[in-house]
Motif scaffolding. Structure first.
Motif, PDB file in Angstrom:
ATOM      1  N   ALA A  69      22.775  42.064  31.568  1.00  0.00           N
ATOM      2  CA  ALA A  69      22.412  42.781  30.347  1.00  0.00           C
ATOM      3  C   ALA A  69      22.714  44.260  30.562  1.00  0.00           C
ATOM      4  CB  ALA A  69      20.947  42.573  30.017  1.00  0.00           C
ATOM      5  N   PRO A  70      23.736  44.825  29.986  1.00  0.00           N
ATOM      6  CA  PRO A  70      24.779  44.181  29.173  1.00  0.00           C
ATOM      7  C   PRO A  70      25.783  43.426  30.053  1.00  0.00           C
ATOM      8  CG  PRO A  70      25.314  46.490  29.465  1.00  0.00           C
ATOM      9  CD  PRO A  70      23.976  46.263  30.131  1.00  0.00           C
ATOM     10  N   PRO A  71      26.587  42.528  29.462  1.00  0.00           N
ATOM     11  CA  PRO A  71      27.585  41.786  30.241  1.00  0.00           C
ATOM     12  C   PRO A  71      28.561  42.739  30.921  1.00  0.00           C
ATOM     13  CG  PRO A  71      27.428  40.937  28.003  1.00  0.00           C
ATOM     14  CD  PRO A  71      26.612  42.176  28.054  1.00  0.00           C
ATOM     15  N   VAL A  72      29.014  42.362  32.114  1.00  0.00           N
ATOM     16  CA  VAL A  72      29.977  43.187  32.855  1.00  0.00           C
ATOM     17  C   VAL A  72      31.379  42.701  32.522  1.00  0.00           C
ATOM     18  CG1 VAL A  72      30.763  43.937  35.132  1.00  0.00           C
ATOM     19  CG2 VAL A  72      28.321  43.570  34.715  1.00  0.00           C
ATOM     20  N   CYS A  73      32.226  43.641  32.088  1.00  0.00           N
ATOM     21  CA  CYS A  73      33.614  43.339  31.769  1.00  0.00           C
ATOM     22  C   CYS A  73      34.525  44.210  32.607  1.00  0.00           C
ATOM     23  CB  CYS A  73      33.905  43.580  30.295  1.00  0.00           C
ATOM     24  SG  CYS A  73      33.038  42.445  29.198  1.00  0.00           S
ATOM     25  N   LYS A  74      35.680  43.670  32.981  1.00  0.00           N
ATOM     26  CA  LYS A  74      36.622  44.399  33.818  1.00  0.00           C
ATOM     27  C   LYS A  74      37.981  44.417  33.130  1.00  0.00           C
ATOM     28  CE  LYS A  74      38.053  44.744  38.604  1.00  0.00           C
ATOM     29  NZ  LYS A  74      37.901  44.210  39.952  1.00  0.00           N
ATOM     30  N   ILE A  75      38.665  45.540  33.271  1.00  0.00           N
ATOM     31  CA  ILE A  75      40.016  45.663  32.725  1.00  0.00           C
ATOM     32  C   ILE A  75      40.988  45.193  33.792  1.00  0.00           C
ATOM     33  CG2 ILE A  75      41.772  47.264  31.911  1.00  0.00           C
ATOM     34  CD1 ILE A  75      39.500  49.015  30.809  1.00  0.00           C
ATOM     35  N   LEU A  76      41.768  44.154  33.483  1.00  0.00           N
ATOM     36  CA  LEU A  76      42.747  43.631  34.424  1.00  0.00           C
ATOM     37  C   LEU A  76      43.808  42.822  33.698  1.00  0.00           C
ATOM     38  CD1 LEU A  76      41.682  40.458  34.643  1.00  0.00           C
ATOM     39  CD2 LEU A  76      40.106  41.455  36.248  1.00  0.00           C
ATOM     40  N   ASP A  77      44.820  42.388  34.443  1.00  0.00           N
ATOM     41  CA  ASP A  77      45.874  41.526  33.900  1.00  0.00           C
ATOM     42  C   ASP A  77      45.354  40.089  33.979  1.00  0.00           C
ATOM     43  OD1 ASP A  77      48.054  39.846  33.508  1.00  0.00           O
ATOM     44  OD2 ASP A  77      49.443  41.162  34.562  1.00  0.00           O
ATOM     45  N   TYR A  78      44.995  39.502  32.832  1.00  0.00           N
ATOM     46  CA  TYR A  78      44.340  38.193  32.816  1.00  0.00           C
ATOM     47  C   TYR A  78      45.251  37.093  33.356  1.00  0.00           C
ATOM     48  CZ  TYR A  78      41.464  34.309  31.211  1.00  0.00           C
ATOM     49  OH  TYR A  78      40.688  33.179  31.172  1.00  0.00           O
ATOM     50  N   GLY A  79      46.539  37.154  33.050  1.00  0.00           N
ATOM     51  CA  GLY A  79      47.478  36.144  33.549  1.00  0.00           C
ATOM     52  C   GLY A  79      47.524  36.143  35.070  1.00  0.00           C
ATOM     53  N   LYS A  80      47.588  37.325  35.663  1.00  0.00           N
ATOM     54  CA  LYS A  80      47.606  37.457  37.116  1.00  0.00           C
ATOM     55  C   LYS A  80      46.274  36.990  37.708  1.00  0.00           C
ATOM     56  CE  LYS A  80      48.485  40.938  40.661  1.00  0.00           C
ATOM     57  NZ  LYS A  80      48.784  42.353  40.903  1.00  0.00           N
ATOM     58  N   PHE A  81      45.175  37.339  37.044  1.00  0.00           N
ATOM     59  CA  PHE A  81      43.837  36.931  37.478  1.00  0.00           C
ATOM     60  C   PHE A  81      43.732  35.407  37.536  1.00  0.00           C
ATOM     61  CE2 PHE A  81      39.501  35.712  36.140  1.00  0.00           C
ATOM     62  CZ  PHE A  81      38.756  36.260  37.182  1.00  0.00           C
ATOM     63  N   ARG A  82      44.186  34.733  36.474  1.00  0.00           N
ATOM     64  CA  ARG A  82      44.134  33.262  36.416  1.00  0.00           C
ATOM     65  C   ARG A  82      44.991  32.642  37.522  1.00  0.00           C
ATOM     66  NH1 ARG A  82      41.535  29.985  32.495  1.00  0.00           N
ATOM     67  NH2 ARG A  82      42.787  28.531  33.661  1.00  0.00           N
ATOM     68  N   PHE A  83      46.190  33.218  37.740  1.00  0.00           N
ATOM     69  CA  PHE A  83      47.089  32.718  38.778  1.00  0.00           C
ATOM     70  C   PHE A  83      46.417  32.793  40.147  1.00  0.00           C
ATOM     71  CE2 PHE A  83      50.229  33.753  42.077  1.00  0.00           C
ATOM     72  CZ  PHE A  83      50.961  32.568  42.075  1.00  0.00           C
ATOM     73  N   LEU A  84      45.799  33.937  40.456  1.00  0.00           N
ATOM     74  CA  LEU A  84      45.148  34.114  41.754  1.00  0.00           C
ATOM     75  C   LEU A  84      43.946  33.187  41.911  1.00  0.00           C
ATOM     76  CD1 LEU A  84      45.380  37.994  42.112  1.00  0.00           C
ATOM     77  CD2 LEU A  84      46.734  36.259  43.313  1.00  0.00           C
TER      78      LEU A  84
END
Length: 82
Positions: free
Chosen positions: A58-73
């Motif tokens: 509270a509040p939710p934690v969000c991060k700025i990143l490359d989502y495609g790369k994140f999913r791959f890793l």
């Protein structure tokens, strides 16, 4: 017909029902709590995605990143764990 459930964290406009988020920028710096729309704008301006890392905070934690790369890793880590 039920809505299909996505696996993995919510990203960008899939993040719903939150007004404020705790933002971690692409350099790993904590930018503090801010309105969701401002955090999304910062991510879009950087050409990256806003990904919900800790939805139950509270509040939710969000991060700025490359989502495609994140999913791959993440998939790579899961395959190595097997």
């Amino acid at each position: 017909m039920p809505v299909p459930v996505k696996d993995g964290p919510r990203a960008n406009r899939d993040i719903r029902g939150v007004r404020d988020v705790q933002l971690i920028d692409q350099d790993g710096q904590n930018r503090g709590a801010m309105p969701f729309v401002d955090a999304l704008r910062i991510a879009e301006d950087a050409g990256l995605d806003l990904v919900e890392i800790a939805p139950n905070s509270a509040p939710p934690v969000c991060k700025i990143l490359d989502y495609g790369k994140f999913r791959f890793l993440e998939q790579k880590k899961a395959a190595e764990a097997r």
